[in-house]
Design a protein around this motif. Structure first.
Motif, PDB file in Angstrom:
ATOM      1  N   GLY A   1      14.146 -11.798   7.872  1.00  0.00           N
ATOM      2  CA  GLY A   1      13.897 -11.486   6.520  1.00  0.00           C
ATOM      3  C   GLY A   1      12.410 -11.608   6.052  1.00  0.00           C
ATOM      4  N   GLN A   2      11.636 -11.663   6.996  1.00  0.00           N
ATOM      5  CA  GLN A   2      10.110 -12.020   6.628  1.00  0.00           C
ATOM      6  C   GLN A   2       9.559 -10.742   6.857  1.00  0.00           C
ATOM      7  OE1 GLN A   2       8.008 -15.015   8.827  1.00  0.00           O
ATOM      8  NE2 GLN A   2       6.676 -15.480   7.354  1.00  0.00           N
ATOM      9  N   ILE A   3       8.741 -10.239   6.267  1.00  0.00           N
ATOM     10  CA  ILE A   3       7.947  -8.945   6.374  1.00  0.00           C
ATOM     11  C   ILE A   3       6.701  -9.172   7.002  1.00  0.00           C
ATOM     12  CG2 ILE A   3       6.991  -6.750   5.192  1.00  0.00           C
ATOM     13  CD1 ILE A   3       8.604  -7.110   2.920  1.00  0.00           C
ATOM     14  N   LEU A   4       6.615  -8.690   8.404  1.00  0.00           N
ATOM     15  CA  LEU A   4       5.295  -8.917   8.971  1.00  0.00           C
ATOM     16  C   LEU A   4       4.188  -7.803   8.941  1.00  0.00           C
ATOM     17  CD1 LEU A   4       7.094  -9.891  12.427  1.00  0.00           C
ATOM     18  CD2 LEU A   4       6.307 -11.363  10.439  1.00  0.00           C
ATOM     19  N   LEU A   5       4.662  -6.642   8.469  1.00  0.00           N
ATOM     20  CA  LEU A   5       3.818  -5.641   8.518  1.00  0.00           C
ATOM     21  C   LEU A   5       4.262  -4.596   7.350  1.00  0.00           C
ATOM     22  CD1 LEU A   5       1.167  -3.580   8.975  1.00  0.00           C
ATOM     23  CD2 LEU A   5       2.923  -2.448  10.682  1.00  0.00           C
ATOM     24  N   ALA A   6       3.557  -4.348   6.272  1.00  0.00           N
ATOM     25  CA  ALA A   6       3.949  -3.217   5.296  1.00  0.00           C
ATOM     26  C   ALA A   6       2.938  -2.319   4.890  1.00  0.00           C
ATOM     27  CB  ALA A   6       4.481  -3.949   3.990  1.00  0.00           C
ATOM     28  N   THR A   7       3.235  -1.008   5.009  1.00  0.00           N
ATOM     29  CA  THR A   7       2.267  -0.115   4.624  1.00  0.00           C
ATOM     30  C   THR A   7       2.873   0.732   3.713  1.00  0.00           C
ATOM     31  OG1 THR A   7       2.974   1.877   5.983  1.00  0.00           O
ATOM     32  CG2 THR A   7       1.678   0.116   7.298  1.00  0.00           C
ATOM     33  N   ALA A   8       1.884   1.417   2.866  1.00  0.00           N
ATOM     34  CA  ALA A   8       2.471   2.358   1.866  1.00  0.00           C
ATOM     35  C   ALA A   8       1.238   3.365   1.633  1.00  0.00           C
ATOM     36  CB  ALA A   8       2.598   1.545   0.451  1.00  0.00           C
ATOM     37  N   LEU A   9       1.583   4.580   0.996  1.00  0.00           N
ATOM     38  CA  LEU A   9       0.577   5.555   0.884  1.00  0.00           C
ATOM     39  C   LEU A   9       0.182   5.357  -0.760  1.00  0.00           C
ATOM     40  CD1 LEU A   9      -0.789   8.242   1.362  1.00  0.00           C
ATOM     41  CD2 LEU A   9       1.247   9.432   0.567  1.00  0.00           C
ATOM     42  N   ARG A  10      -1.158   5.133  -0.979  1.00  0.00           N
ATOM     43  CA  ARG A  10      -1.639   4.930  -2.058  1.00  0.00           C
ATOM     44  C   ARG A  10      -2.466   6.046  -2.745  1.00  0.00           C
ATOM     45  NH1 ARG A  10       1.220   0.955  -3.468  1.00  0.00           N
ATOM     46  NH2 ARG A  10       1.168  -1.084  -2.327  1.00  0.00           N
ATOM     47  N   ASP A  11      -3.301   6.734  -1.789  1.00  0.00           N
ATOM     48  CA  ASP A  11      -4.154   7.856  -1.982  1.00  0.00           C
ATOM     49  C   ASP A  11      -3.768   9.028  -1.328  1.00  0.00           C
ATOM     50  OD1 ASP A  11      -6.016   9.724  -2.951  1.00  0.00           O
ATOM     51  OD2 ASP A  11      -7.600   8.310  -2.654  1.00  0.00           O
ATOM     52  N   PRO A  12      -3.021  10.039  -2.028  1.00  0.00           N
ATOM     53  CA  PRO A  12      -2.567  11.337  -1.283  1.00  0.00           C
ATOM     54  C   PRO A  12      -3.882  12.101  -0.809  1.00  0.00           C
ATOM     55  CG  PRO A  12      -1.365  11.185  -3.383  1.00  0.00           C
ATOM     56  CD  PRO A  12      -2.302  10.296  -3.405  1.00  0.00           C
ATOM     57  N   GLY A  13      -4.848  12.021  -1.398  1.00  0.00           N
ATOM     58  CA  GLY A  13      -5.913  12.810  -0.938  1.00  0.00           C
ATOM     59  C   GLY A  13      -6.606  12.062   0.373  1.00  0.00           C
ATOM     60  N   ARG A  14      -6.315  10.971   0.657  1.00  0.00           N
ATOM     61  CA  ARG A  14      -7.076  10.314   2.216  1.00  0.00           C
ATOM     62  C   ARG A  14      -5.977  10.195   3.264  1.00  0.00           C
ATOM     63  NH1 ARG A  14     -10.001   4.796   0.219  1.00  0.00           N
ATOM     64  NH2 ARG A  14     -11.496   5.701  -1.306  1.00  0.00           N
ATOM     65  N   ARG A  15      -6.047  10.658   4.518  1.00  0.00           N
ATOM     66  CA  ARG A  15      -5.403  10.540   5.355  1.00  0.00           C
ATOM     67  C   ARG A  15      -5.020   9.051   6.245  1.00  0.00           C
ATOM     68  NH1 ARG A  15      -3.198  15.103   7.101  1.00  0.00           N
ATOM     69  NH2 ARG A  15      -1.481  13.553   7.689  1.00  0.00           N
ATOM     70  N   SER A  16      -5.011   8.288   5.269  1.00  0.00           N
ATOM     71  CA  SER A  16      -4.326   6.750   5.722  1.00  0.00           C
ATOM     72  C   SER A  16      -3.474   6.219   4.595  1.00  0.00           C
ATOM     73  CB  SER A  16      -5.806   5.957   5.618  1.00  0.00           C
ATOM     74  OG  SER A  16      -6.388   5.930   4.366  1.00  0.00           O
ATOM     75  N   VAL A  17      -2.936   5.171   5.289  1.00  0.00           N
ATOM     76  CA  VAL A  17      -1.973   4.344   4.364  1.00  0.00           C
ATOM     77  C   VAL A  17      -2.797   2.831   4.436  1.00  0.00           C
ATOM     78  CG1 VAL A  17       0.036   5.507   5.066  1.00  0.00           C
ATOM     79  CG2 VAL A  17      -0.760   3.538   6.423  1.00  0.00           C
ATOM     80  N   GLN A  18      -2.380   2.168   3.122  1.00  0.00           N
ATOM     81  CA  GLN A  18      -2.908   0.798   3.106  1.00  0.00           C
ATOM     82  C   GLN A  18      -1.915  -0.068   3.820  1.00  0.00           C
ATOM     83  OE1 GLN A  18      -5.413  -0.030   1.767  1.00  0.00           O
ATOM     84  NE2 GLN A  18      -5.402  -2.004   2.105  1.00  0.00           N
ATOM     85  N   ALA A  19      -2.216  -0.844   4.689  1.00  0.00           N
ATOM     86  CA  ALA A  19      -1.578  -1.727   5.669  1.00  0.00           C
ATOM     87  C   ALA A  19      -1.948  -3.375   5.044  1.00  0.00           C
ATOM     88  CB  ALA A  19      -1.651  -1.590   7.142  1.00  0.00           C
ATOM     89  N   ALA A  20      -1.061  -3.910   5.122  1.00  0.00           N
ATOM     90  CA  ALA A  20      -0.815  -5.469   4.995  1.00  0.00           C
ATOM     91  C   ALA A  20       0.057  -6.083   6.112  1.00  0.00           C
ATOM     92  CB  ALA A  20      -0.556  -5.959   3.492  1.00  0.00           C
ATOM     93  N   TRP A  21      -0.806  -7.014   6.663  1.00  0.00           N
ATOM     94  CA  TRP A  21       0.263  -7.750   7.872  1.00  0.00           C
ATOM     95  C   TRP A  21       0.054  -9.284   7.689  1.00  0.00           C
ATOM     96  CZ3 TRP A  21      -3.482  -3.993   9.492  1.00  0.00           C
ATOM     97  CH2 TRP A  21      -4.679  -4.816  10.017  1.00  0.00           C
ATOM     98  N   LEU A  22       0.714 -10.041   8.039  1.00  0.00           N
ATOM     99  CA  LEU A  22       0.921 -11.218   7.871  1.00  0.00           C
ATOM    100  C   LEU A  22      -0.213 -12.115   8.782  1.00  0.00           C
ATOM    101  CD1 LEU A  22       2.689 -14.004   6.627  1.00  0.00           C
ATOM    102  CD2 LEU A  22       3.825 -14.021   8.779  1.00  0.00           C
ATOM    103  N   THR A  23      -0.694 -12.979   8.125  1.00  0.00           N
ATOM    104  CA  THR A  23      -1.883 -13.712   8.680  1.00  0.00           C
ATOM    105  C   THR A  23      -1.571 -15.163   8.782  1.00  0.00           C
ATOM    106  OG1 THR A  23      -3.591 -12.155   8.064  1.00  0.00           O
ATOM    107  CG2 THR A  23      -4.389 -14.364   8.999  1.00  0.00           C
ATOM    108  N   GLY A  24      -1.070 -15.734   7.707  1.00  0.00           N
ATOM    109  CA  GLY A  24      -0.695 -17.057   7.843  1.00  0.00           C
ATOM    110  C   GLY A  24      -1.983 -17.988   7.411  1.00  0.00           C
ATOM    111  N   GLY A  25      -1.563 -19.282   7.301  1.00  0.00           N
ATOM    112  CA  GLY A  25      -2.393 -20.359   6.960  1.00  0.00           C
ATOM    113  C   GLY A  25      -2.990 -19.980   5.550  1.00  0.00           C
ATOM    114  N   ALA A  26      -4.235 -20.391   5.426  1.00  0.00           N
ATOM    115  CA  ALA A  26      -5.165 -20.467   4.078  1.00  0.00           C
ATOM    116  C   ALA A  26      -5.236 -18.856   3.463  1.00  0.00           C
ATOM    117  CB  ALA A  26      -6.286 -21.098   4.113  1.00  0.00           C
ATOM    118  N   ILE A  27      -5.221 -18.149   4.736  1.00  0.00           N
ATOM    119  CA  ILE A  27      -5.842 -16.666   4.653  1.00  0.00           C
ATOM    120  C   ILE A  27      -4.624 -15.842   3.907  1.00  0.00           C
ATOM    121  CG2 ILE A  27      -6.445 -14.354   5.602  1.00  0.00           C
ATOM    122  CD1 ILE A  27      -8.365 -16.210   7.194  1.00  0.00           C
ATOM    123  N   GLY A  28      -3.373 -15.875   4.641  1.00  0.00           N
ATOM    124  CA  GLY A  28      -2.032 -15.464   3.961  1.00  0.00           C
ATOM    125  C   GLY A  28      -1.671 -14.141   4.592  1.00  0.00           C
TER     126      GLY A  28
END
Length: 486
Positions: A230-257
């Motif tokens: 139930g814990q999301i370790l990695l999630a990506t999403a397309l934010r800007d169709p004009g760029r050939r990339s997705v924005q990714a966020a992955w778990l770091t933990g600790g104070a950083i998050g």
């Protein structure tokens, strides 16, 4: 800190949980925010309209020793994101915890696997399949009439395996439009796509991978999610169709998050994580363990479709690694004869069952000075040997598939994870039309070999078969049958 030089560090995951909570339900949009969204597929929620999921019967008592999970019955529409998610323009949210295993089913004690294996294939919106979840065991056979989606299911598994091995989307999906769900309508930007995923179990426990792919007008990944308990370790999403990339966020933990960074939109983000995550915090180590488990399982896949028309000619001696079409069967038999006498003897025993006439063994003849290699059936004393070129198409397919089921990654033309010993990996053989050209006796012998290898945990089989073989398999303990209906 991660080894990502351009990564932006976000707030702790607990602060992001409310944003992402609505997306934890099955089959909800993966690209969960921003106007880019994801390709639209028509939502047909409910058991009566869930496509192949409502018309498939999965006999899975022998898959893992646990009852099969029902297919999700929610819709698979990929429409605009919620306002809360859209507000998180800096990247997808990664919550610290969720209430279940992320599949819509309560979390509970699970069987542990010593080697990473794919235990479930999900086709949320893929070709003829909608909201379909197929449990996979050591031997899993798909059966059903033409057009029921057997080949599409195996193609989805093969594509995931390719992405896990580092292939681009174009390499993994050479014909992406054929994977767009039936009756899917484009959105206002004329975008359409498909959804698929899998669960990989192993030493790290069950890990879910879900993927949303835009097929039109441009092939690209628009959302990816890696979850565990139930814990999301990695999630990506397309934010800007004009760029050939997705924005990714992955778990770091600790104070950083959470760590955020762009990832290419034509490759599987999970396969890139081992190159991006340093493993210096507990959260990072959890992400690495989950990602590496998924990658190992997906890289340990060998799609096999023996082509008798390519197997008859003598072949030059090589490294003795079997190709997917088995055209170099003679060269591989040369290698197994001299390097693995036990497996070669087992193959010769199988040949006595699957080939016509007496069979004393399998032999090879090499040309002078390292010339082409020819494989023959030894017919015994006072009998001339029979070259494989003289065998029937069914006999050649039988020998090739028997060899695959009795061998391992070191004898196959594949690229398993080099970080683990072969004994720590489980090979999965994908075979569409597994019993094509075979008689009942040959099919039954191959099923016996598959069950023998599967019981040892080193080799698994996922195949599509005809009704005659399916009838035999339904009476065999240890075979998981997936019966599809057109």
């Amino acid at each position: 800190m991660d080894a990502t030089s351009d990564a932006a560090v976000g707030p702790a995951p607990a602060a992001l949980a409310p944003d992402f909570a609505p997306a934890l339900a099955p089959d909800v949009a993966l690209a969960d925010g921003g106007p880019a969204g994801a390709p639209t597929v028509p939502a047909q929620a409910g058991p009566a309209t869930s496509g192949r999921a409502a018309r498939a019967r999965v006999t899975a008592a022998a898959v893992t020793g646990a009852p099969a999970r029902p297919a999700a019955s929610t819709g698979v529409g990929v429409g605009p994101a919620s306002s809360a998610s859209a507000a998180a323009a800096d990247g997808p949210a990664v919550p610290a915890h969720a209430g279940s295993d992320g599949s819509g089913h309560p979390a509970g004690p699970a069987q542990r696997y010593p080697r990473p294996v794919v235990t479930e294939l999900r086709l949320s919106a893929y070709g003829p399949h909608r909201s379909a979840a197929f449990p996979l065991g050591p031997v899993t056979l798909f059966a059903g009439p033409s057009g029921s989606g057997k080949s599409q299911a195996l193609a989805a598994y093969e594509s995931l395996a390719g992405l896990g091995s580092g292939a681009t989307l174009e390499e993994a999906f050479p014909d992406p439009r054929a994977r767009i769900p039936d009756l899917a309508v484009p959105d206002a930007q004329r975008r359409r796509g498909f959804r698929l995923g899998c669960t990989v179990d192993g030493p790290a426990g069950p890990v879910r991978l879900d993927l949303a792919v835009q097929a039109e007008p441009t092939l690209r990944i628009v959302g990816e999610r890696l979850t565990q308990d139930g814990q999301i370790l990695l999630a990506t999403a397309l934010r800007d169709p004009g760029r050939r990339s997705v924005q990714a966020a992955w778990l770091t933990g600790g104070a950083i998050g959470v760590t955020r960074a762009p990832l290419p939109d034509d490759r599987l983000g999970t396969a890139l994580l081992p190159l991006r995550v340093a493993g210096s915090t507990a959260g990072q180590r959890q992400v690495l363990a989950a990602a590496e488990q998924v990658v190992v399982a997906l890289r340990s896949v060998f799609p096999c479709d023996p082509r008798p028309d390519r197997m008859r000619a003598a072949v030059p001696p090589g490294e003795g690694r079997l190709l997917g079409d088995c055209a170099n069967l003679a060269d591989v038999l040369r290698r197994t004869r001299y390097e693995c006498g036990t497996r070669h003897a087992l193959l010769a025993g199988a040949a006595r069952t699957g080939c016509a006439g007496p069979v004393a063994g399998l032999d090879v003849r090499a040309g002078a000075g390292g010339g082409p290699v020819t494989a023959v059936l030894d017919r015994g004393p006072a009998r001339p040997a029979t070259e494989l070129a003289r065998l029937g198409a069914g006999e050649l397919r039988f020998l090739a598939l028997a060899l695959v089921l009795l061998t391992g990654p070191g004898v196959l033309a594949m690229d398993p994870a080099a970080e683990l010993l072969s004994a720590q990996q489980a090979l999965t053989v994908l075979a569409d039309g597994f019993d094509r050209g075979l008689d009942r006796r040959q099919s039954a012998e191959l099923l016996r070999l598959a069950l023998l290898s599967g019981s040892r945990g080193h080799i698994r089989l996922v195949a599509a078969v005809g009704e005659e073989t399916a009838e035999t398999a339904r009476r065999l303990p240890g075979v998981a049958m997936v019966d599809l209906r057109a």
